[in-house]
Design a protein around this motif. Structure first.
Motif, PDB file in Angstrom:
ATOM      1  N   TYR A 100      38.600  42.928  34.428  1.00 15.77           N
ATOM      2  CA  TYR A 100      39.108  43.389  33.133  1.00 15.77           C
ATOM      3  C   TYR A 100      40.572  43.795  33.263  1.00 15.77           C
ATOM      4  O   TYR A 100      41.420  43.428  32.456  1.00 15.77           O
ATOM      5  CB  TYR A 100      38.272  44.563  32.609  1.00 15.77           C
ATOM      6  CG  TYR A 100      38.613  44.878  31.176  1.00 15.77           C
ATOM      7  CD1 TYR A 100      37.959  44.217  30.135  1.00 15.77           C
ATOM      8  CD2 TYR A 100      39.623  45.792  30.855  1.00 15.77           C
ATOM      9  CE1 TYR A 100      38.298  44.462  28.811  1.00 15.77           C
ATOM     10  CE2 TYR A 100      39.959  46.039  29.535  1.00 15.77           C
ATOM     11  CZ  TYR A 100      39.293  45.370  28.522  1.00 15.77           C
ATOM     12  OH  TYR A 100      39.626  45.596  27.215  1.00 15.77           O
ATOM     13  N   TRP A 101      40.817  44.509  34.339  1.00 17.03           N
ATOM     14  CA  TRP A 101      42.164  44.995  34.604  1.00 17.03           C
ATOM     15  C   TRP A 101      43.135  43.822  34.793  1.00 17.03           C
ATOM     16  O   TRP A 101      44.292  43.873  34.418  1.00 17.03           O
ATOM     17  CB  TRP A 101      42.087  45.892  35.844  1.00 17.03           C
ATOM     18  CG  TRP A 101      43.371  46.541  36.194  1.00 17.03           C
ATOM     19  CD1 TRP A 101      43.906  47.651  35.607  1.00 17.03           C
ATOM     20  CD2 TRP A 101      44.290  46.112  37.201  1.00 17.03           C
ATOM     21  NE1 TRP A 101      45.106  47.931  36.196  1.00 17.03           N
ATOM     22  CE2 TRP A 101      45.362  47.020  37.179  1.00 17.03           C
ATOM     23  CE3 TRP A 101      44.308  45.075  38.130  1.00 17.03           C
ATOM     24  CZ2 TRP A 101      46.446  46.904  38.039  1.00 17.03           C
ATOM     25  CZ3 TRP A 101      45.383  44.953  38.983  1.00 17.03           C
ATOM     26  CH2 TRP A 101      46.444  45.854  38.926  1.00 17.03           C
ATOM     27  N   PHE A 104      40.860  39.400  32.409  1.00 16.57           N
ATOM     28  CA  PHE A 104      39.729  38.530  32.069  1.00 16.57           C
ATOM     29  C   PHE A 104      38.938  39.133  30.911  1.00 16.57           C
ATOM     30  O   PHE A 104      38.708  40.346  30.882  1.00 16.57           O
ATOM     31  CB  PHE A 104      38.789  38.363  33.266  1.00 16.57           C
ATOM     32  CG  PHE A 104      39.403  37.603  34.413  1.00 16.57           C
ATOM     33  CD1 PHE A 104      39.355  36.225  34.447  1.00 16.57           C
ATOM     34  CD2 PHE A 104      40.041  38.271  35.448  1.00 16.57           C
ATOM     35  CE1 PHE A 104      39.924  35.511  35.498  1.00 16.57           C
ATOM     36  CE2 PHE A 104      40.618  37.568  36.505  1.00 16.57           C
ATOM     37  CZ  PHE A 104      40.556  36.188  36.529  1.00 16.57           C
ATOM     38  N   ARG A 105      38.513  38.287  29.978  1.00 15.91           N
ATOM     39  CA  ARG A 105      37.671  38.752  28.867  1.00 15.91           C
ATOM     40  C   ARG A 105      36.345  37.989  28.797  1.00 15.91           C
ATOM     41  O   ARG A 105      35.598  38.108  27.832  1.00 15.91           O
ATOM     42  CB  ARG A 105      38.436  38.649  27.538  1.00 15.91           C
ATOM     43  CG  ARG A 105      39.643  39.603  27.468  1.00 15.91           C
ATOM     44  CD  ARG A 105      39.254  41.076  27.557  1.00 15.91           C
ATOM     45  NE  ARG A 105      40.409  41.962  27.551  1.00 15.91           N
ATOM     46  CZ  ARG A 105      41.013  42.412  28.654  1.00 15.91           C
ATOM     47  NH1 ARG A 105      40.554  42.080  29.864  1.00 15.91           N
ATOM     48  NH2 ARG A 105      42.056  43.218  28.567  1.00 15.91           N
ATOM     49  N   THR A 106      36.097  37.193  29.834  1.00 16.29           N
ATOM     50  CA  THR A 106      34.785  36.582  30.016  1.00 16.29           C
ATOM     51  C   THR A 106      34.400  36.717  31.484  1.00 16.29           C
ATOM     52  O   THR A 106      35.219  36.421  32.363  1.00 16.29           O
ATOM     53  CB  THR A 106      34.795  35.070  29.670  1.00 16.29           C
ATOM     54  OG1 THR A 106      34.959  34.897  28.267  1.00 16.29           O
ATOM     55  CG2 THR A 106      33.481  34.412  30.067  1.00 16.29           C
ATOM     56  N   PHE A 107      33.175  37.162  31.712  1.00 13.30           N
ATOM     57  CA  PHE A 107      32.660  37.213  33.078  1.00 13.30           C
ATOM     58  C   PHE A 107      31.477  36.280  33.196  1.00 13.30           C
ATOM     59  O   PHE A 107      30.575  36.300  32.355  1.00 13.30           O
ATOM     60  CB  PHE A 107      32.251  38.644  33.445  1.00 13.30           C
ATOM     61  CG  PHE A 107      33.400  39.597  33.312  1.00 13.30           C
ATOM     62  CD1 PHE A 107      34.499  39.483  34.158  1.00 13.30           C
ATOM     63  CD2 PHE A 107      33.418  40.558  32.314  1.00 13.30           C
ATOM     64  CE1 PHE A 107      35.599  40.317  34.003  1.00 13.30           C
ATOM     65  CE2 PHE A 107      34.515  41.399  32.159  1.00 13.30           C
ATOM     66  CZ  PHE A 107      35.602  41.285  33.006  1.00 13.30           C
ATOM     67  N   VAL A 108      31.500  35.471  34.226  1.00 15.44           N
ATOM     68  CA  VAL A 108      30.395  34.540  34.477  1.00 15.44           C
ATOM     69  C   VAL A 108      29.619  35.046  35.684  1.00 15.44           C
ATOM     70  O   VAL A 108      30.161  35.097  36.795  1.00 15.44           O
ATOM     71  CB  VAL A 108      30.914  33.112  34.762  1.00 15.44           C
ATOM     72  CG1 VAL A 108      29.740  32.160  34.986  1.00 15.44           C
ATOM     73  CG2 VAL A 108      31.809  32.615  33.640  1.00 15.44           C
ATOM     74  N   ASP A 135      34.610  44.195  24.419  1.00 14.30           N
ATOM     75  CA  ASP A 135      35.409  43.069  23.926  1.00 14.30           C
ATOM     76  C   ASP A 135      35.285  41.830  24.813  1.00 14.30           C
ATOM     77  O   ASP A 135      35.996  40.848  24.603  1.00 14.30           O
ATOM     78  CB  ASP A 135      36.886  43.482  23.823  1.00 14.30           C
ATOM     79  CG  ASP A 135      37.420  44.081  25.119  1.00 14.30           C
ATOM     80  OD1 ASP A 135      36.616  44.621  25.920  1.00 14.30           O
ATOM     81  OD2 ASP A 135      38.647  44.015  25.350  1.00 14.30           O
ATOM     82  N   CYS A 136      34.382  41.886  25.793  1.00 12.95           N
ATOM     83  CA  CYS A 136      34.231  40.758  26.720  1.00 12.95           C
ATOM     84  C   CYS A 136      32.949  39.979  26.460  1.00 12.95           C
ATOM     85  O   CYS A 136      31.964  40.514  25.977  1.00 12.95           O
ATOM     86  CB  CYS A 136      34.189  41.258  28.159  1.00 12.95           C
ATOM     87  SG  CYS A 136      35.766  41.926  28.698  1.00 12.95           S
ATOM     88  N   ALA A 343      41.662  36.139  26.534  1.00 11.84           N
ATOM     89  CA  ALA A 343      40.838  36.236  25.324  1.00 11.84           C
ATOM     90  C   ALA A 343      39.432  35.828  25.716  1.00 11.84           C
ATOM     91  O   ALA A 343      39.219  35.195  26.747  1.00 11.84           O
ATOM     92  CB  ALA A 343      41.374  35.301  24.240  1.00 11.84           C
ATOM     93  N   ARG A 344      38.467  36.214  24.884  1.00 10.45           N
ATOM     94  CA  ARG A 344      37.098  35.778  25.142  1.00 10.45           C
ATOM     95  C   ARG A 344      37.014  34.265  25.207  1.00 10.45           C
ATOM     96  O   ARG A 344      36.249  33.701  25.968  1.00 10.45           O
ATOM     97  CB  ARG A 344      36.174  36.239  23.992  1.00 10.45           C
ATOM     98  CG  ARG A 344      35.575  37.609  24.140  1.00 10.45           C
ATOM     99  CD  ARG A 344      34.757  37.938  22.876  1.00 10.45           C
ATOM    100  NE  ARG A 344      33.725  36.933  22.620  1.00 10.45           N
ATOM    101  CZ  ARG A 344      32.406  37.199  22.611  1.00 10.45           C
ATOM    102  NH1 ARG A 344      31.985  38.421  22.840  1.00 10.45           N
ATOM    103  NH2 ARG A 344      31.548  36.236  22.360  1.00 10.45           N
ATOM    104  N   GLY A 345      37.791  33.600  24.372  1.00  9.93           N
ATOM    105  CA  GLY A 345      37.799  32.141  24.409  1.00  9.93           C
ATOM    106  C   GLY A 345      36.505  31.524  23.949  1.00  9.93           C
ATOM    107  O   GLY A 345      35.906  30.708  24.649  1.00  9.93           O
TER     108      GLY A 345
END
Ligand code: 5AD
Ligand code: FES
Length: 349
Positions: A100-101, A104-108, A135-136, A343-345
């Motif tokens: 996040y820091w 990144f706004r998406t974690f897989v 927001d992720c 962005a989340r994308g």
């Protein structure tokens, strides 16, 4: 009947987003001639939808334990030489915090099919990430599970699920997988995921053992019909401890051409330039973006476990910290005139 002209088929694909399987096969056969035009058409349509933006996903490889035995995969259960690890809940949340820091706004969350990660455990992890980072987006890539399990994880907050179909040909599927796995269950999983409201990703390996152009044509037809939100394709890369160790790797050239075709088949699809593509060609990920991909997935896993999540040989980025990969990709993407966006994308429909 006259044979259809490949150049015309490509233009038809770009305007109608659909072809007969035989025509896909013709396009695949004509790749050296058609690749530049396919790239041009794919980049133009992607530009209309996504501009110059490339989305970035933070990949957290949570476990190298796997109860499955896919013949091509380095972490298959029968590979006694594979070093096994799993991240703790705390470590996974720390990876997400660091990600996040880093923007990144998406974690897989990706891993082998590890029984340790029960629905309860995953629910806690997903809810923990969502609570801290509302927001992720959370994407799961944890293989085949029951519909009930997919439902629980969705209810806990998971947004997306990646499950490559691997091949759309049932007989080919059997050649790549052990007896206890089935094409029909794979399809059941994809259907369930879609019905439960996930954004769903399918995909396949390019140049997998025994793959023919006819098989790839079926993959393209499947993608045309399924219309996945995401589609992961990368070259097959042999792993020295699997039965396919002597099979040749897939090529970056064919992978990039197929990225272009997939972009034309389903223009809004989220299409990663994969780590495997960067493994068979040092400039593979850049070439993938220039062929129509619009996603990259740098690794956020702790460096201490990176080498152990070894699906194939010579995987790149196993020695770099998350921040290094992020910076490296930012430079690489910038150098070809695109920009990485925080962005989340989500898919633009
Ligand atoms: N080469 C390339 N990709 C592989 N995968 C598994 N093993 C290999 C390999 N040897 C891919 C599969 C799987 C994804 C997580 O990684 O397509 O779905
Ligand atoms: Fe990992 Fe370049 S992306 S070092």
């Amino acid at each position: 009947m006259t044979r259809p002209d490949p150049d015309e088929l490509l233009e038809k694909l770009a305007s109608e987003h659909s072809l007969a399987p035989k025509d896909y096969e013709t396009l695949i056969g004509a790749r050296s001639r058609l690749a530049p035009r396919a790239r041009e058409l794919a980049v133009a349509v992607r530009k209309e939808i996504y501009g110059n933006d490339v989305y970035v996903r933070g990949l957290i490889e949570i476990s190298s334990f796997c109860r499955n035995d896919c013949l091509y995969c380095g972490i298959r259960r029968s590979n006694a030489a594979a070093v096994r690890y799993r991240l703790s809940e705390k470590e996974i949340l720390e990876c997400a915090d660091e990600g996040y820091w880093l923007g990144f706004r998406t974690f897989v969350l990706q891993g082998g099919e590890d029984a340790f990660f029960t629905d309860e455990t995953l629910e806690r992890i997903i809810a923990g990430i969502k609570e801290k980072h509302p927001d992720c987006a959370v994407t799961l890539s944890l293989g085949e599970r029951s519909r009930e399990s997919y439902k629980r994880l969705r209810d806990a907050g998971a947004d997306r699920y990646l499950l490559r179909h691997e091949t759309a040909d049932p007989a080919h599927y059997e050649l790549l997988h052990p007896k206890e796995m089935s094409f029909s269950n794979r399809m059941r999983c994809l259907r369930d995921l879609r019905e439960l409201g996930y954004q769903v990703g399918c995909g396949f390996m390019v140049g997998s053992p025994f793959q023919t152009n006819g098989h790839i044509a079926k993959d393209l037809k499947f993608i045309e019909e399924f219309k996945p939100d995401m589609c992961g394709i990368g070259p097959f890369v042999p792993h020295h401890c699997t039965v396919f160790k002597d099979h040749p790797a897939g090529t970056a050239e064919l992978t990039c051409y197929l990225l272009s075709l997939i972009r034309l088949i389903h223009p809004p699809v989220l299409l990663p330039a994969t780590t495997a593509l960067g493994t068979v060609d040092p400039a593979g990920r850049e070439k993938g973006i220039l062929a129509g991909a619009n996603v990259v997935m740098p690794n956020l896993s702790p460096v201490s476990v990176r080498k152990k999540y070894e699906l194939y040989d010579n995987k790149i980025c196993t020695g770099e910290e998350a921040a290094e990969c992020r910076g490296c990709l930012e430079r690489r993407i910038g150098s070809i005139g695109y920009r990485l966006v925080a962005a989340r994308g989500d898919i633009k429909k």
